[in-house]
Structures are given as structure tokens and as C-alpha cells.
Write an enzyme that holds these catalytic residues in place. Structure first.
Site, PDB file in Angstrom:
ATOM      1  N   HIS A   1       0.842  -1.208   0.000  1.00 34.19           N
ATOM      2  CA  HIS A   1       0.000   0.000   0.000  1.00 34.19           C
ATOM      3  C   HIS A   1       0.880   1.263   0.000  1.00 34.19           C
ATOM      4  O   HIS A   1       0.595   2.234  -0.701  1.00 34.19           O
ATOM      5  CB  HIS A   1      -0.860   0.067   1.271  1.00 34.19           C
ATOM      6  CG  HIS A   1      -1.917  -0.989   1.363  1.00 34.19           C
ATOM      7  ND1 HIS A   1      -1.899  -1.965   2.329  1.00 34.19           N
ATOM      8  CD2 HIS A   1      -3.024  -1.208   0.624  1.00 34.19           C
ATOM      9  CE1 HIS A   1      -2.955  -2.739   2.186  1.00 34.19           C
ATOM     10  NE2 HIS A   1      -3.658  -2.315   1.152  1.00 34.19           N
TER      11      HIS A   1
ATOM     12  N   LYS B   1      -1.702  -6.987  -7.641  1.00 37.93           N
ATOM     13  CA  LYS B   1      -2.061  -8.275  -7.037  1.00 37.93           C
ATOM     14  C   LYS B   1      -3.529  -8.600  -7.317  1.00 37.93           C
ATOM     15  O   LYS B   1      -3.894  -9.735  -7.537  1.00 37.93           O
ATOM     16  CB  LYS B   1      -1.792  -8.287  -5.534  1.00 37.93           C
ATOM     17  CG  LYS B   1      -1.993  -9.693  -4.957  1.00 37.93           C
ATOM     18  CD  LYS B   1      -1.577  -9.771  -3.517  1.00 37.93           C
ATOM     19  CE  LYS B   1      -2.623  -9.205  -2.596  1.00 37.93           C
ATOM     20  NZ  LYS B   1      -3.846 -10.037  -2.542  1.00 37.93           N
TER      21      LYS B   1
ATOM     22  N   GLN C   1      -9.550  -7.214 -10.442  1.00 35.96           N
ATOM     23  CA  GLN C   1     -10.202  -6.013  -9.907  1.00 35.96           C
ATOM     24  C   GLN C   1      -9.786  -4.783 -10.713  1.00 35.96           C
ATOM     25  O   GLN C   1     -10.630  -3.961 -11.104  1.00 35.96           O
ATOM     26  CB  GLN C   1      -9.811  -5.839  -8.434  1.00 35.96           C
ATOM     27  CG  GLN C   1     -10.128  -4.461  -7.864  1.00 35.96           C
ATOM     28  CD  GLN C   1      -9.873  -4.368  -6.378  1.00 35.96           C
ATOM     29  OE1 GLN C   1     -10.660  -4.850  -5.589  1.00 35.96           O
ATOM     30  NE2 GLN C   1      -8.776  -3.751  -5.966  1.00 35.96           N
TER      31      GLN C   1
ATOM     32  N   SER D   1       0.019  -8.920   1.508  1.00 33.81           N
ATOM     33  CA  SER D   1      -1.437  -8.841   1.628  1.00 33.81           C
ATOM     34  C   SER D   1      -1.793  -8.705   3.103  1.00 33.81           C
ATOM     35  O   SER D   1      -1.131  -9.305   3.963  1.00 33.81           O
ATOM     36  CB  SER D   1      -2.059 -10.136   1.080  1.00 33.81           C
ATOM     37  OG  SER D   1      -3.396 -10.240   1.504  1.00 33.81           O
TER      38      SER D   1
HETATM   39  O1  PAF Z   1      -8.422  -3.698  -3.154  1.00 34.04           O
HETATM   40  C1  PAF Z   1      -9.011  -3.279  -2.141  1.00 34.04           C
HETATM   41  O2  PAF Z   1      -8.415  -3.075  -1.057  1.00 34.04           O
HETATM   42  C2  PAF Z   1     -10.505  -3.036  -2.208  1.00 34.04           C
HETATM   43  O3  PAF Z   1     -11.136  -3.960  -3.031  1.00 34.04           O
HETATM   44  C3  PAF Z   1     -10.857  -1.595  -2.626  1.00 34.04           C
HETATM   45  C4  PAF Z   1     -10.372  -1.291  -4.019  1.00 34.04           C
HETATM   46  C5  PAF Z   1     -10.229  -0.611  -1.648  1.00 34.04           C
HETATM   47  C6  PAF Z   1     -12.370  -1.400  -2.603  1.00 34.04           C
HETATM   48  O4  PAF Z   1     -12.905  -1.643  -1.343  1.00 34.04           O
END
Ligand code: PAF
Length: 289
Positions: free
Chosen positions: A37, A156, A160, A192
Site C-alpha cells: 500500500h 495483485k 479487480q 497482503s
Molecule cells: O483492493 C481493495 O483493497 C478493495 O477492493 C478496494 C479497491 C479498496 C475497494 O474496497
């Protein structure tokens, strides 16, 4: 670093930045932050520059969890996350409550969702049928509240990112969606928030996802002809089965852009897999090159 908890206040602030011509970069997260992150946050800072604004959100989105998945067990540590965001140079941390994000949802007073109908059917969508409806809905709402010019997501969650890119295109969100590389532990395990749940016995076994990706890479790279994915899938399944705590959920081979499944693969194809390690489900993916 400013902390904003109200959706209306977040949007007011974003509208002011827009009037002032400030560049805004956004990193949406569910918290319990790790180096992956933080690398998205520093990448966002590089993209918008110093007079620009970096917004991160922390929101454990209930609509992307099925009733059978334990939302309340998702790891949380706000104080630690705040300190990490500050250190990473985040200007504004958006930390809304469920009531702010989905007013009236508990009593049936919230009824609008965003649904991507094609890319979200396979892989994670196959195993977790309501998951992406929750992701697209919350990310669309966050985009409308933060009004970023660029939003950065991790590779990762490859599927999405592809679905969100499609949503941005299909619904004309005026922003650029960027995907940053997966950060890995020294032994290859993708970072993760869920890794925290692995026991001492499970942790080394969790590297099987990375080892499966490496195996597929070797097979594909060393072959001059396309490799049939049903055979490669069986090899991967056999490798996963060598770990007592591991159970393969799916392994898929596909085109990295369109997510179109492949019956045979050459270099450049994409592989994704989901594996239960004990009760925890981990995902990973890579280009086979
Ligand atoms: O990848 C994530 O942490 C979540 O799916 C997100 C994009 C913040 C949406 O809740």
C-alpha cells in the site's frame, strides 16, 4: 495529515481542490496497511507532485463481502495505519463509517449499485459472485467523493484493476487508473493484509502460489509451442497438493487485458490463482514471460 470522516466534507474539499486547479491522486484501501500500500502512496505522490494532493481511503467495504465471509474478522489497526499514511506523505486520509457510505442500507434505504457484467464473471467473480458488485459500487462512490485525476491500484488484484478500468471507461469517469506492481516478501509471497492470519506452519506453505507462478513461467518460457492450459493447470494443481495446508480454488490462464481465457498459452499470457491456506484464501497472478 488531515482526517476526514464525512462523505459530504470529503466531496466539498475535493470540489475546492478542483476550483483551485490542484492535482489529486487517490489510493483506495481497506486498511491494515503494508509496504505494498505504501508503495502505491509514494507512486501517487510522484504522479501528482508536491503541490498536488494525495488522498488515501481506509474503508472495509461491507458490500464486497458475502454473508458467508467474515467481514468482522478483517484485520484493522487504525492508529498504526494513520502513522503509516503520515509517514508515506498522505495529505488527506478519508475514513468514512458505513452510515456515511451506505446511508440506510441496514433498513433497505440504500438501493443503488454499479455492476460490471462481463469481466467480473470469472475467477474471483466465479468463487465470490457478489464481490465485484461491491467493489465497483464502493470505488465509484469513492471516485465521486474524492474526484481524483489519477487513482492507483495494486497489480495483485489484477482482475479487480481490469474491471475498474472498464468501469472508468464505460461510465466516463474523468480520471486515469494506474496499476502498480505487486510487492513481495523475500520468499515471493505477495504482500497482503490477509497474510497476518497465517500460522507459523502455514506461512512457508503460502509461498506455493509464487512457486506455482514460477513453474508456469518455466514451462511456457522453455517451450517453442503453445502449452495447453488444461495440462498446465493439472501440473499446477499437483504442485499445490504437495502442501498439506493448501487447497486450490482456481487457476486460470488468460489475456491480461481482456481477461479472455486461453486454451493454450505462450509467453506474455497471464496466470492467476486462488489457494486456500488453511481457512484463509490467498490470490496471486503474473505474466508468464
Ligand atoms: O483492493 C481493495 O483493497 C478493495 O477492493 C478496494 C479497491 C479498496 C475497494 O474496497
Amino acid at each position: 495529515m488531515r482526517i476526514v470522516t464525512s462523505a459530504a466534507a470529503m466531496q466539498r474539499l475535493a470540489l475546492r481542490w478542483r476550483r483551485e486547479g490542484k492535482r489529486v491522486g487517490f489510493v483506495p484501501t481497506m486498511g491494515y496497511l503494508h509496504d505494498g500500500h505504501l508503495s502505491l502512496m509514494s507512486r501517487t505522490r510522484r504522479l501528482v507532485g508536491k503541490p498536488g494532493i494525495v488522498v488515501a481511503s481506509i474503508y472495509v467495504n461491507p458490500t464486497q463481502f458475502a454473508p458467508t465471509e467474515d467481514l468482522s474478522a478483517y484485520p484493522r489497526d487504525l492508529e498504526r495505519d494513520k502513522a503509516l499514511c503520515r509517514k508515506a506523505g498522505v495529505d488527506v486520509l478519508f475514513f468514512p463509517s458505513d452510515a456515511e457510505m451506505y446511508p440506510g442500507r441496514e433498513t433497505g434505504g440504500y438501493s443503488t449499485y454499479v455492476i460490471e457484467e462481463k469481466l467480473s464473471q470469472s475467477m474471483e467473480g466465479g468463487s465470490r459472485p457478489t464481490h465485484f458488485r461491491g467493489v465497483t459500487t464502493v470505488v465509484a462512490k469513492l471516485f465521486n467523493l474524492v474526484l481524483p485525476e489519477v487513482a492507483v491500484f495494486g497489480a495483485k488484484d489484477w482482475q479487480q484493476a481490469a474491471i475498474l478500468r472498464r468501469m472508468v471507461r464505460d461510465l466516463n469517469f474523468p480520471l486515469k487508473l494506474m496499476v502498480a506492481p505487486t510487492l513481495r516478501e523475500k520468499d515471493g509471497l505477495a504482500m497482503s493484509s490477509r497474510n497476518k492470519y497465517l500460522t507459523v506452519e502455514q506461512r512457508p506453505q503460502a509461498t506455493i502460489l509464487w512457486r506455482a507462478l514460477q513453474l508456469a513461467r518455466q514451462v511456457v518460457v522453455s517451450s517453442h509451442t503453445p502449452i495447453y492450459t488444461d495440462l498446465l493447470g493439472k501440473e499446477i494443481a499437483a504442485l499445490i497438493a504437495t502442501q498439506p495446508a493448501a487447497r486450490l480454488d482456481y487457476v486460470e490462464f488468460f489475456d491480461g487485458e481482456t481477461l479472455q481465457p486461453a486454451t493454450a498459452v505462450t509467453r506474455g499470457a497471464h496466470m492467476a490463482l486462488a489457494v486456500f491456506i488453511g481457512k484463509k484464501r490467498l490470490i496471486d497472478n503474473a505474466v508468464l514471460k
